[in-house]
Each structure stands twice: as structure tokens, then as C-alpha cells.
Design a protein around this motif. Structure first.
Motif, PDB file in Angstrom:
ATOM      1  N   CYS A 408       0.830  -1.209   0.000  1.00  0.00           N
ATOM      2  CA  CYS A 408       0.000   0.000   0.000  1.00  0.00           C
ATOM      3  C   CYS A 408       0.866   1.261   0.000  1.00  0.00           C
ATOM      4  CB  CYS A 408      -0.948  -0.012   1.190  1.00  0.00           C
ATOM      5  SG  CYS A 408      -2.313  -1.196   1.004  1.00  0.00           S
ATOM      6  N   GLN A 409       1.961   1.244   0.722  1.00  0.00           N
ATOM      7  CA  GLN A 409       2.849   2.409   0.721  1.00  0.00           C
ATOM      8  C   GLN A 409       3.378   2.695  -0.677  1.00  0.00           C
ATOM      9  OE1 GLN A 409       5.864   1.540   3.639  1.00  0.00           O
ATOM     10  NE2 GLN A 409       4.699   2.450   5.328  1.00  0.00           N
ATOM     11  N   GLN A 410       3.635   1.634  -1.448  1.00  0.00           N
ATOM     12  CA  GLN A 410       4.170   1.802  -2.797  1.00  0.00           C
ATOM     13  C   GLN A 410       3.076   1.866  -3.863  1.00  0.00           C
ATOM     14  OE1 GLN A 410       7.383   2.418  -3.357  1.00  0.00           O
ATOM     15  NE2 GLN A 410       7.612   2.364  -1.128  1.00  0.00           N
ATOM     16  N   ARG A 411       1.810   1.883  -3.428  1.00  0.00           N
ATOM     17  CA  ARG A 411       0.655   1.946  -4.348  1.00  0.00           C
ATOM     18  C   ARG A 411       0.677   0.797  -5.354  1.00  0.00           C
ATOM     19  NH1 ARG A 411       0.836   8.407  -5.867  1.00  0.00           N
ATOM     20  NH2 ARG A 411       0.173   9.225  -3.836  1.00  0.00           N
ATOM     21  N   ILE A 412       0.966  -0.387  -4.872  1.00  0.00           N
ATOM     22  CA  ILE A 412       1.028  -1.567  -5.734  1.00  0.00           C
ATOM     23  C   ILE A 412      -0.186  -2.446  -5.467  1.00  0.00           C
ATOM     24  CG2 ILE A 412       2.296  -3.710  -6.200  1.00  0.00           C
ATOM     25  CD1 ILE A 412       4.859  -2.177  -5.575  1.00  0.00           C
ATOM     26  N   SER A 413      -0.852  -2.846  -6.538  1.00  0.00           N
ATOM     27  CA  SER A 413      -1.947  -3.813  -6.427  1.00  0.00           C
ATOM     28  C   SER A 413      -1.542  -5.104  -7.124  1.00  0.00           C
ATOM     29  CB  SER A 413      -3.230  -3.257  -7.054  1.00  0.00           C
ATOM     30  OG  SER A 413      -3.057  -3.040  -8.448  1.00  0.00           O
ATOM     31  N   ALA A 443      -2.943   8.013  -5.820  1.00  0.00           N
ATOM     32  CA  ALA A 443      -3.536   7.362  -4.655  1.00  0.00           C
ATOM     33  C   ALA A 443      -4.952   6.896  -4.947  1.00  0.00           C
ATOM     34  CB  ALA A 443      -3.530   8.331  -3.468  1.00  0.00           C
ATOM     35  N   ALA A 444      -5.688   7.658  -5.745  1.00  0.00           N
ATOM     36  CA  ALA A 444      -7.068   7.285  -6.059  1.00  0.00           C
ATOM     37  C   ALA A 444      -7.130   5.988  -6.862  1.00  0.00           C
ATOM     38  CB  ALA A 444      -7.753   8.413  -6.827  1.00  0.00           C
ATOM     39  N   ALA A 445      -6.248   5.864  -7.847  1.00  0.00           N
ATOM     40  CA  ALA A 445      -6.233   4.632  -8.651  1.00  0.00           C
ATOM     41  C   ALA A 445      -5.860   3.436  -7.794  1.00  0.00           C
ATOM     42  CB  ALA A 445      -5.259   4.786  -9.818  1.00  0.00           C
ATOM     43  N   HIS A 446      -4.869   3.638  -6.909  1.00  0.00           N
ATOM     44  CA  HIS A 446      -4.499   2.530  -6.038  1.00  0.00           C
ATOM     45  C   HIS A 446      -5.621   2.173  -5.082  1.00  0.00           C
ATOM     46  CE1 HIS A 446      -2.859   0.881  -2.229  1.00  0.00           C
ATOM     47  NE2 HIS A 446      -2.377   0.007  -3.085  1.00  0.00           N
ATOM     48  N   ALA A 447      -6.321   3.160  -4.548  1.00  0.00           N
ATOM     49  CA  ALA A 447      -7.400   2.887  -3.602  1.00  0.00           C
ATOM     50  C   ALA A 447      -8.471   2.011  -4.240  1.00  0.00           C
ATOM     51  CB  ALA A 447      -8.014   4.199  -3.106  1.00  0.00           C
ATOM     52  N   ARG A 448      -8.819   2.293  -5.489  1.00  0.00           N
ATOM     53  CA  ARG A 448      -9.821   1.465  -6.183  1.00  0.00           C
ATOM     54  C   ARG A 448      -9.316   0.034  -6.342  1.00  0.00           C
ATOM     55  NH1 ARG A 448     -10.239   6.289  -9.214  1.00  0.00           N
ATOM     56  NH2 ARG A 448      -8.839   5.462 -10.823  1.00  0.00           N
ATOM     57  N   ALA A 449      -8.033  -0.117  -6.745  1.00  0.00           N
ATOM     58  CA  ALA A 449      -7.474  -1.460  -6.941  1.00  0.00           C
ATOM     59  C   ALA A 449      -7.330  -2.189  -5.612  1.00  0.00           C
ATOM     60  CB  ALA A 449      -6.124  -1.353  -7.647  1.00  0.00           C
ATOM     61  N   TRP A 450      -6.955  -1.470  -4.542  1.00  0.00           N
ATOM     62  CA  TRP A 450      -6.782  -2.105  -3.239  1.00  0.00           C
ATOM     63  C   TRP A 450      -8.117  -2.619  -2.696  1.00  0.00           C
ATOM     64  CZ3 TRP A 450      -4.603  -5.035  -0.127  1.00  0.00           C
ATOM     65  CH2 TRP A 450      -4.852  -5.039   1.249  1.00  0.00           C
ATOM     66  N   ARG A 451      -9.208  -1.885  -2.940  1.00  0.00           N
ATOM     67  CA  ARG A 451     -10.523  -2.385  -2.504  1.00  0.00           C
ATOM     68  C   ARG A 451     -10.805  -3.737  -3.134  1.00  0.00           C
ATOM     69  NH1 ARG A 451     -12.107   3.124  -2.826  1.00  0.00           N
ATOM     70  NH2 ARG A 451     -12.866   2.860  -4.971  1.00  0.00           N
ATOM     71  N   ARG A 452     -10.480  -3.888  -4.410  1.00  0.00           N
ATOM     72  CA  ARG A 452     -10.701  -5.174  -5.084  1.00  0.00           C
ATOM     73  C   ARG A 452      -9.765  -6.246  -4.532  1.00  0.00           C
ATOM     74  NH1 ARG A 452     -11.098  -1.526  -9.522  1.00  0.00           N
ATOM     75  NH2 ARG A 452      -8.932  -1.950 -10.119  1.00  0.00           N
ATOM     76  N   ASP A 453      -8.486  -5.895  -4.354  1.00  0.00           N
ATOM     77  CA  ASP A 453      -7.523  -6.854  -3.806  1.00  0.00           C
ATOM     78  C   ASP A 453      -7.930  -7.306  -2.410  1.00  0.00           C
ATOM     79  OD1 ASP A 453      -5.791  -7.127  -5.910  1.00  0.00           O
ATOM     80  OD2 ASP A 453      -4.172  -5.925  -5.054  1.00  0.00           O
ATOM     81  N   ARG A 454      -8.304  -6.377  -1.583  1.00  0.00           N
ATOM     82  CA  ARG A 454      -8.668  -6.682  -0.201  1.00  0.00           C
ATOM     83  C   ARG A 454      -9.876  -7.599  -0.151  1.00  0.00           C
ATOM     84  NH1 ARG A 454     -11.165  -4.891   4.624  1.00  0.00           N
ATOM     85  NH2 ARG A 454      -9.679  -4.311   6.280  1.00  0.00           N
TER      86      ARG A 454
END
Length: 478
Positions: A408-413, A443-454
Motif C-alpha cells: 500500500c505504501q508503494q501503491r502496488i496492487s 492514490a485514487a487509482a491505487h485505492a480502487r485497486a486495493w478495494r478489489r484486492d482486499r
């Protein structure tokens, strides 16, 4: 015993990465230098290795390109500056021109010696809390502080340019050392920027440990820690630059990677692995046929293979139909993407089996099948390793949270966060199947991808299970 052949600078340039060893060169003072072992080669430009002069062992740097005189002079000036400042560096034995052109710089050969990069490799995969890792970095920061106190900067402060010998840290690569201030320490802004270059070599997890590293630097540099405000931002900037540069090198022939390209094939391999993987690079399908199939699907085939008693994984990306083949012709293969993202994760200190080689089958500029060769990890995946009825054991819990905090710190999904794509090995959680990994720009693009990953990760266990609840409570918020 016959003497090695006498060679000239022109022949050394023409030999590229593989000059025939041993060889002799004539120096301008009539003496001859015998090169026994090469430690680094910049084809057509510079050779560094173990050599003999007057029956004594020396470290020899040969500058063989037509503009090598400038680098030779810089190297000598840098070593002189380090010696004047009392900073341990190999003593200069001779700086001579080579008969027929070129330049030689000879220093004492340190032994036994270990580069800080080699020492760091033993602990780099561990948590930033490890005392052994801290014990390597604190002396480094102190040495860098002394460098800055003497008004010097090192413009190439990678860990390989610091050597552990006789209980001291030695600084090498004098041509990267510059005297900025002759009689006083570096200006604060220049010192901060140069320190950031050094700290950007470390995994991002160490950014949270600066409070344990900076006192050693400040004490040696005679600096106030308040002068280091903004250091984190500078580290992030240099690290981003280094990452871009490193990723470009992964598909370019250079010191770290051996790359071959023809109208029918593209191959990239870690240069230090090229000889060991020669049989795989020559015929990956034959090696797969002799291994153990782990998966044999329409789009990919995965096999565990044994190469010279070493376990590897080969993943072949298949073309399941004509339409699929046409769709892949112009795009980088999934093997190319996984190779690049595996290198990215390794660079950032995020655990994944080491990517060793990439092969693409080509027809001119068009891509067809592809292969990715990685280290094999015997560790179990988290779906089988963790019990859904309880929280993870403490080591696993810490490793899981460290992994996802780093991602998450590196904005990686990841893009397919099944528990089977997370392996438990050597007190670490390793990420595999990197076909859909993305480092997001915003950060916005990562947040969307992280919701899916999580959400995908949590679906591995039923919502009422203790493990599901534990993860949901502790993973970074969606």
C-alpha cells in the motif's frame, strides 16, 4: 611456466566482456602488469580486477576507452581526497599510462574483504527491526557523516562501493568522489541531497527507521538533525529515479543483465545466472518436459524443474487460439510484465521468488509464446498453511501485515489476490503470479485497486471465521 600473452588496449576494447585471462599489459615505466581475475567489466571502457605487479597482488583499474584519461584523473583525485580526509580507502600504488594508449590505476588489494552489498544481501529480506541489519547501517551512516564533514560527496553511493575490511568500512570508487568544500563541511542542502542518494539504496521499510540511523550520521558530520528536515521527500525522489533506471536495465544488456535479441527471440537473464541457466535459455520446453507439471492450462503451463540440482519454476505463456495469438502480437507478453514487476518488487524489498530470466518467442517485432524462469519456493500457500479458526501465529501475522503495508505504501496492487498466490517461506510471505501487478501513479487509482484486492483476499475464508475477522480488522482500510 610460460608468461601470459602481452596485449594492447585495442585488443581489450575489441574483446568486449570476455578478454582472455590471464593477460599482460606494458606500463609506460617499462613494467608489466598481469591481470589474473576480472571483477567488473564495462565493455570497451573499463576493466577492474585482481592483478600482479612486481610479484605483488594489486587491484587494477584499466581505463581503455579513448576518453578514459578524464575518468583516470578523477579516480586518482578522489582517492587522494579520501586519504587526506583520513577516510579508509585502498592506498594508491601507481597511476600509469599504458603503452600504446589507455591508463592504469593500481591500489592495494584488500583481503579478506566483503562489500556492504554482499553483507546486506544476507539480511535484506528480513524485517527492518533486525539488529544485524542495523549493525551494518549505523557504521555506514557514520562513515558517510565523516565524508561530508571533510567536504566530500560520493556521487555513486551504492552499497558495493563500501567494503568491510579489518574492522573498518572502506570507501572505494574514487572517480565518484568530489571535493565540494576544501576547508569546511558540506553545505546543508548538498549534504542532505547526497545523504538521500545513499538512503534511497535501502528498501522503503527503512524510511521508518531513520530516527535510529541519523544520529550516527549527524554526530560524524557535525550536523544538527534539524538540517535534515525534508530528507524523506528527497529519498523518495531518488528512489523513484533509481527504480526507473533499474527497470530500464532489466531489458537492456548491461552489467546486471545479459540480453540477446534477434528476429526470432528475445532473452534477458541476470548476468550472474547466465551460465547456470544456459540449458534453459536454449530449450525451455525440453526442460519443462523433464520437470514436474504444476499446472497445464490453455493459457499457461507451469513446471518445477531441476537444473544442476537447483529447483526452479518455469512458466510458459501459451497461445490458446488464433484470436488469442493475434491479440498478443503487438503487446508485451505476460511473461515480460511479470519479469518487470518481479524485478520491481525485489528492488523495493517486497518478497517474491527471484525472477531469473525471460524469454519471448518473436517473429520480427511480433510476440508469440513466452517463458519466465524464477526461483522455486517450497513454502506452503496461505490457504493451506493458515487455519480459518484462529488468528495467524505471531510470525505469520507480522509478515502478512508488513507485506500489505509495504504494497500500500508503494501503491502496488496484485490483481488476483487468492491465498494460493501468497507463500509462507523463511518467515516471510512471498507474492507470486505477478501477471496483473500494477504500481499506480495516483492514490485514487491505487485505492480502487486495493478495494478489489482486499475483498478478493478476504473471500478466501468465510466471513464468520476467526481468520477472516482478524484480517478484516487489521489490513489497511479499503
Amino acid at each position: 611456466m610460460s608468461q601470459p600473452a602481452l596485449t594492447g588496449v585495442g585488443a581489450l576494447r575489441a574483446a568486449g566482456r570476455a578478454p582472455q585471462l590471464p593477460f599482460r599489459i606494458a606500463l609506460d615505466d617499462g613494467r608489466e602488469l598481469t591481470m589474473r581475475r576480472l571483477l567488473r567489466v564495462l565493455p570497451g571502457k573499463r576493466l577492474v580486477g585482481e592483478a600482479e605487479l612486481d610479484d605483488s597482488r594489486v587491484l587494477a583499474k584499466l581505463f581503455i576507452d579513448r576518453h578514459g584519461g578524464k575518468r583516470w584523473q578523477q579516480e586518482r583525485a578522489g582517492l587522494d581526497a579520501l586519504a587526506r580526509a583520513g577516510i579508509p580507502t585502498p592506498a594508491l600504488i601507481a597511476a600509469k599510462t599504458i603503452a600504446g594508449g589507455g591508463y592504469a590505476l593500481l591500489t592495494t588489494f584488500l583481503e579478506p574483504v566483503e562489500s556492504l552489498a554482499e553483507a546486506w544481501a544476507r539480511v535484506a529480506g528480513r524485517s527492518a527491526d533486525e539488529r544485524e541489519a542495523l549493525s551494518l547501517l549505523v557504521p555506514l551512516l557514520a562513515a558517510y557523516g565523516r565524508l561530508h564533514a571533510a567536504g566530500l560527496v560520493h556521487e555513486d553511493p551504492h552499497l558495493g562501493n563500501f567494503l568491510c575490511h579489518a574492522g573498518h568500512l572502506w570507501v572505494v570508487d574514487g572517480d565518484a568522489v568530489q571535493q565540494v568544500s576544501a576547508r569546511r563541511s558540506l553545505p546543508a542542502a548538498r549534504a542532505r541531497a547526497n545523504l538521500a542518494m545513499l538512503l534511497a539504496q535501502l528498501p522503503p521499510a527503512w524510511d521508518d527507521r531513520l530516527s535510529e540511523l541519523l544520529p550516527a550520521y549527524a554526530a560524524a558530520a557535525g550536523a544538527d538533525e534539524s538540517e535534515l528536515a525534508g530528507l524523506r521527500e528527497e529519498i523518495a525522489r531518488f528512489r523513484a529515479w533509481r527504480l526507473r533506471d533499474y527497470l530500464a536495465k532489466t531489458v537492456r544488456d548491461c552489467t546486471l543483465f545479459a540480453v540477446e535479441q534477434s528476429t526470432t527471440c528475445f532473452r534477458a537473464v541476470l548476468r550472474q545466472e547466465a551460465a547456470a541457466l544456459a540449458v534453459v535459455l536454449a530449450s525451455p520446453d525440453a526442460v519443462i518436459d523433464g520437470g514436474e507439471l504444476l499446472k497445464d492450462g490453455a493459457t499457461c503451463t507451469v513446471a518445477r524443474v531441476l537444473v544442476d540440482r537447483r529447483e526452479l519454476v518455469i512458466k510458459r505463456y501459451n497461445l490458446k487460439s488464433l484470436r488469442h495469438a493475434l491479440g498478443r502480437l503487438w503487446r508485451p507478453s505476460r511473461a515480460w510484465h511479470s519479469w518487470r514487476e518481479g524485478q520491481r518488487l525485489q528492488f523495493l524489498g517486497i518478497s517474491t521468488p527471484a525472477p531469473l530470466a525471460l524469454i519471448e518467442e518473436r517473429a520480427g517485432p511480433l510476440r508469440r509464446r513466452a517463458w519466465l524462469i524464477c526461483e522455486y519456493c517450497r513454502g506452503p500457500n496461505l490457504l493451506t498453511h493458515l487455519s480459518p479458526d484462529c488468528a495467524p501465529p505471531s510470525a505469520e501475522a507480522r509478515a502478512i501485515l508488513d507485506l500489505f503495508e509495504s504494497l500500500c505504501q508503494q501503491r502496488i496492487s496484485h490483481g488476483d489476490l487468492k491465498a494460493t498466490n501468497l507463500l509462507w517461506h523463511d518467515n516471510r510471505v512471498l507474492l507470486i503470479d505477478l501477471d496483473a501487478v500494477v504500481q499506480h501513479r495516483t492514490a485514487a487509482a491505487h485505492a480502487r485497486a486495493w478495494r478489489r484486492d482486499r475483498a478478493r483476499l478476504l473471500r478466501n475464508w468465510s466471513p464468520g471465521s476467526a481468520l477472516h475477522r482478524w484480517l478484516d480488522d487489521r489490513l489497511p482500510a479499503a
